[in-house]
Design a protein around this motif. Sequence first.
Motif, PDB file in Angstrom:
ATOM      1  N   MET A   1       0.821  -1.169   0.028  1.00 32.07           N
ATOM      2  CA  MET A   1       0.115   0.135   0.042  1.00 32.07           C
ATOM      3  C   MET A   1       0.892   1.204   0.143  1.00 32.07           C
ATOM      4  N   ASN A   2       0.932   2.264  -0.956  1.00 33.54           N
ATOM      5  CA  ASN A   2       1.520   3.115  -0.966  1.00 33.54           C
ATOM      6  C   ASN A   2       0.642   4.440  -0.566  1.00 33.54           C
ATOM      7  N   ASN A   3       1.350   5.794  -0.411  1.00 32.14           N
ATOM      8  CA  ASN A   3       0.471   6.596  -0.120  1.00 32.14           C
ATOM      9  C   ASN A   3      -0.668   7.183  -1.159  1.00 32.14           C
ATOM     10  N   LYS A   4      -1.959   7.634  -0.735  1.00 32.94           N
ATOM     11  CA  LYS A   4      -2.801   8.146  -1.741  1.00 32.94           C
ATOM     12  C   LYS A   4      -2.231   9.379  -2.377  1.00 32.94           C
ATOM     13  N   ARG A   5      -1.836  10.468  -1.281  1.00 31.45           N
ATOM     14  CA  ARG A   5      -1.377  11.583  -1.867  1.00 31.45           C
ATOM     15  C   ARG A   5      -0.085  11.785  -0.715  1.00 31.45           C
ATOM     16  N   LEU A   6       1.001  11.510  -1.220  1.00 34.45           N
ATOM     17  CA  LEU A   6       2.287  11.468  -0.613  1.00 34.45           C
ATOM     18  C   LEU A   6       2.844  12.862  -0.415  1.00 34.45           C
ATOM     19  N   LEU A   7       2.702  13.215   0.712  1.00 34.33           N
ATOM     20  CA  LEU A   7       3.259  14.667   1.125  1.00 34.33           C
ATOM     21  C   LEU A   7       4.553  14.697   1.982  1.00 34.33           C
ATOM     22  N   ALA A   8       5.674  15.405   1.312  1.00 28.15           N
ATOM     23  CA  ALA A   8       6.816  15.714   2.334  1.00 28.15           C
ATOM     24  C   ALA A   8       6.673  16.382   3.453  1.00 28.15           C
ATOM     25  N   PHE A   9       6.765  15.964   4.526  1.00 27.60           N
ATOM     26  CA  PHE A   9       6.372  16.473   5.779  1.00 27.60           C
ATOM     27  C   PHE A   9       7.816  17.249   6.112  1.00 27.60           C
ATOM     28  N   ALA A  10       7.613  18.691   6.495  1.00 30.57           N
ATOM     29  CA  ALA A  10       8.609  19.205   7.044  1.00 30.57           C
ATOM     30  C   ALA A  10       9.507  19.014   8.240  1.00 30.57           C
ATOM     31  N   THR A  11      10.726  19.100   8.054  1.00 34.21           N
ATOM     32  CA  THR A  11      11.548  18.761   9.277  1.00 34.21           C
ATOM     33  C   THR A  11      11.527  19.793  10.177  1.00 34.21           C
TER      34      THR A  11
ATOM     35  N   GLU B   1      15.501   6.089  -5.174  1.00 36.47           N
ATOM     36  CA  GLU B   1      15.450   6.243  -3.663  1.00 36.47           C
ATOM     37  C   GLU B   1      16.072   4.953  -3.141  1.00 36.47           C
ATOM     38  N   LEU B   2      16.699   5.090  -2.072  1.00 36.79           N
ATOM     39  CA  LEU B   2      17.455   3.738  -1.365  1.00 36.79           C
ATOM     40  C   LEU B   2      17.438   4.376  -0.021  1.00 36.79           C
ATOM     41  N   GLY B   3      17.080   3.598   0.791  1.00 34.60           N
ATOM     42  CA  GLY B   3      17.245   3.760   2.354  1.00 34.60           C
ATOM     43  C   GLY B   3      16.219   3.457   3.232  1.00 34.60           C
ATOM     44  N   PHE B   4      15.755   4.268   4.059  1.00 34.99           N
ATOM     45  CA  PHE B   4      14.462   4.111   5.145  1.00 34.99           C
ATOM     46  C   PHE B   4      13.534   4.960   5.110  1.00 34.99           C
ATOM     47  N   ARG B   5      12.497   4.831   5.698  1.00 39.62           N
ATOM     48  CA  ARG B   5      11.534   5.775   6.187  1.00 39.62           C
ATOM     49  C   ARG B   5      11.495   5.752   7.623  1.00 39.62           C
ATOM     50  N   ALA B   6      11.577   6.865   8.410  1.00 43.23           N
ATOM     51  CA  ALA B   6      11.519   6.477   9.904  1.00 43.23           C
ATOM     52  C   ALA B   6      10.669   7.874  10.424  1.00 43.23           C
ATOM     53  N   PRO B   7      10.018   7.680  11.376  1.00 45.21           N
ATOM     54  CA  PRO B   7       9.537   8.890  12.236  1.00 45.21           C
ATOM     55  C   PRO B   7      10.520   9.383  13.017  1.00 45.21           C
TER      56      PRO B   7
ATOM     57  N   ASP C   1      24.265   8.789  -4.297  1.00 46.61           N
ATOM     58  CA  ASP C   1      23.108  10.045  -4.018  1.00 46.61           C
ATOM     59  C   ASP C   1      21.733   9.432  -3.823  1.00 46.61           C
ATOM     60  N   TYR C   2      21.379   8.124  -4.034  1.00 43.34           N
ATOM     61  CA  TYR C   2      20.167   7.526  -3.986  1.00 43.34           C
ATOM     62  C   TYR C   2      19.800   7.320  -2.314  1.00 43.34           C
ATOM     63  N   LEU C   3      20.687   7.325  -1.646  1.00 47.73           N
ATOM     64  CA  LEU C   3      20.758   7.046  -0.284  1.00 47.73           C
ATOM     65  C   LEU C   3      19.920   8.092   0.607  1.00 47.73           C
ATOM     66  N   GLY C   4      19.046   7.721   1.485  1.00 50.20           N
ATOM     67  CA  GLY C   4      18.574   8.797   2.392  1.00 50.20           C
ATOM     68  C   GLY C   4      17.706   8.153   3.472  1.00 50.20           C
ATOM     69  N   VAL C   5      17.088   9.144   4.234  1.00 49.90           N
ATOM     70  CA  VAL C   5      16.100   8.513   5.099  1.00 49.90           C
ATOM     71  C   VAL C   5      14.658   9.573   5.169  1.00 49.90           C
ATOM     72  N   ASP C   6      13.731   9.090   4.658  1.00 46.25           N
ATOM     73  CA  ASP C   6      12.479  10.152   4.867  1.00 46.25           C
ATOM     74  C   ASP C   6      12.258   9.928   6.122  1.00 46.25           C
ATOM     75  N   ASN C   7      11.783  11.133   6.728  1.00 43.44           N
ATOM     76  CA  ASN C   7      11.479  11.510   8.059  1.00 43.44           C
ATOM     77  C   ASN C   7      10.142  11.889   8.274  1.00 43.44           C
ATOM     78  N   PHE C   8       9.231  10.632   8.194  1.00 37.83           N
ATOM     79  CA  PHE C   8       7.695  11.026   8.664  1.00 37.83           C
ATOM     80  C   PHE C   8       7.254   9.521   8.510  1.00 37.83           C
ATOM     81  N   ILE C   9       5.892   9.563   8.878  1.00 41.54           N
ATOM     82  CA  ILE C   9       4.952   8.649   8.759  1.00 41.54           C
ATOM     83  C   ILE C   9       3.730   8.609   8.088  1.00 41.54           C
ATOM     84  N   THR C  10       3.203   7.642   7.683  1.00 39.86           N
ATOM     85  CA  THR C  10       1.623   7.681   7.108  1.00 39.86           C
ATOM     86  C   THR C  10       1.003   6.721   7.853  1.00 39.86           C
TER      87      THR C  10
END
Length: 734
Positions: free
Chosen positions: A1-11, A380-386, A408-417
């Motif tokens: 299940m992906n996000n219906k409308r994925l929003l990048a949450f501000a850090t 994109e490669l890495g993790f998603r983490a709150p 440069d594909y590496l990263g961690v997205d800092n949010f949760i849905t």
Amino acid sequence: MNNKRLLAFATASILAMGSFYTQVDATEVELQQDKRVAQAVQTYNQEVKKEQAVIDALDMQFGWDFALELGKFGTAEEGFRMAGTQASKDAAAYIYNTFESFGYDPEYYEFPVVEWNYYGASLEVEGHEALSLPVVPFVNTPATPEGGLEAEVVYIGHGTKAELEGVDLTGKIALLDMDVDQMLWHNNAALQARLHGAEAVILYYTTYYGTDESGEAGFVGDWSGRRIDIPVLSIPQKYGKQLAKLAEEKTITATLSSNVTMNEDGTGRNVVTKIEGSKFPDEYVVVVAHHDAFYTSMQDDSLPVGMMMTLAKAMDEVGYQPERSLLFVTTDAEETGDIDTFYDWMMGSWRMINDKIQEWNGKIVNAHILEMIGMKGAEELGFRAPDIMYPFAMSVIDGYQPVGVPKDYLGVDNFITTSSDEWSFSYFGIPTTRTRNEVKADEVYHTALDNEAHADFDLFTDNVILQAKMLLRLDQAALLPYDLATIADKYILKLDEEVLAARGIDTSLQNAAVAFSKEADKLYTQSLQIKALYDQAQAKGKDLKLINEQLMTYNEAMRKVSETVIRGTQYVGLDQVLTQTEYYQNLPGIYEEAILSLKAGDGKTMLEDFDIDSDERGQYAQGYMEYMEYPVWINAYRECFEPESKSYKFNWVENILLKYYDIYQPLMSIQDKVEAGDTDFTYEIEALATVKNDVQRRLELACGEDTAMWEKAMTQLPVALSTTLIQTLNQLMQ
């Protein structure tokens, strides 16, 4: 299940707090979080016992082939192993037997689901029988009559209320191109056509999903909202446009067939494999991937299941004995498993964790979700983490040299849905991490193109290695690597001091959150000290039995406080996660200003200034009024309008759903009166005043609940125990 409308949450986070609340800017906050990340990298970015041995044993081809084999289980030629179906049960058995072949002892967890079987579908246009028009029904929509449905096909654009004004679709098949920015989700577009008499609906997506440049991607997804009594099918863009062109040029008749069955008393089946921990057996690290799927679904979620099996196989081969108990879980009904509810997904993890919470409560260190990886062309490669797990996740990727993709594909997205199995755990206050979301995957997500040809072996390889590092390092982190300060910092940053004061809210809430943040920051620093001292003592062969007992107590306390702050800061509006005070704090003022304009007879200014939507919070209810007729708009948000109702199936948002307000008719009435030159807004003022009063009440309640939450969390912080641990370890090292 992906996000219906994925929003990048501000850090955002805060620092430099005194004994009373002070507003600070986001730059300071970001710097504070960056500092914690740097500390985590220095402390946790270390190879652990048998890490390289496990990585060397990872059989990537095995995982890849496993995913391909898993994709062969389906009820139709196109695939489809939906919740509770025999295909999904066969997939579960394949996973179960593979775990057994490694020497593990898996078990099934069964739960009730709505079982929807898809067997095949077709569309033939009279006079154009040679035209190939592939169609697939949306889940939980009904079958066509035996022999198919023969009717005129009418193209209705996006199917908005303006496009359907005065249109009679009785006895016809409605064809529309689905724009998420106008109709939110396909159930709303289909319902709107149904209200105009449509006997069936065919649609193709033009935004976000199924947008692969080939035009061959036909997106299907969960059916969110009340069930519909007509067949609704998806057609890829390329063919949908062909059909639309034919329908615009002349009257066309088509025969539509959808061969499906539904069993409301179905049974879903998860596979759970437990590997007992050697040092902390009552602490669990849970790894989750789902085995149900639309189509054959390489990225979502065959490859992630293949990744799990690759990890389990390598651990078995090198004799890896975890320090914490590992739970490998594959879930059914992640995609969909219920009807007549907006929240129809994640049923396998949700019902399992509800049943197991008494057994697992307080024991789960982290739930790591494997989802949506390996899309060819993804960057994109890495993790998603709150926030709580973000610094640790960053420490795992730091210094990693990708095997087959650019660094440069590496990263961690800092949010949760709320869009994948992580949410079932997070709802109960359990920290989570997840594979990183691959944005490009939306182009083929839930389509027939989510296949081997669109998957990337090298990206899969890098993902498997990174997940192994995450799992092993978390397993062997004697001290839980939680950052409890940032979640409080971000909470404080979202509070508007002036707005709250204007609403009669004192600074008790801010002060409670600030006090917690200061102590949590102190605890974070002490935790790093403990970790460093523990590693030194372990390297010198010191007897750590007493320390380990204290660490179990310390870790248990950390899980309790994380449960308090996670549960206390995540509320849901539609499917976005936010805090309740953040959501409610500005609404009373917005309604007050609107009422003042109406009292002055100025409806035009009121309409120009009134805006309750928010990009930051993912709220667009007001905007959708322009495109949806009233019954459809109500259906789109119905649970949100009545969050205390007992008549809806709230599933995984019970008691945390934010209140939306039915202002559709008052706003439409104001619009009509402005156009007519009428300045008497008595009815509209009363309607908005009722909303304003309720929002004010909910804001006050939210502030009170949040204050109590931060005060409770403050009492749970094990600062004294951390100080004792530092003293004990220092003595041990002397």
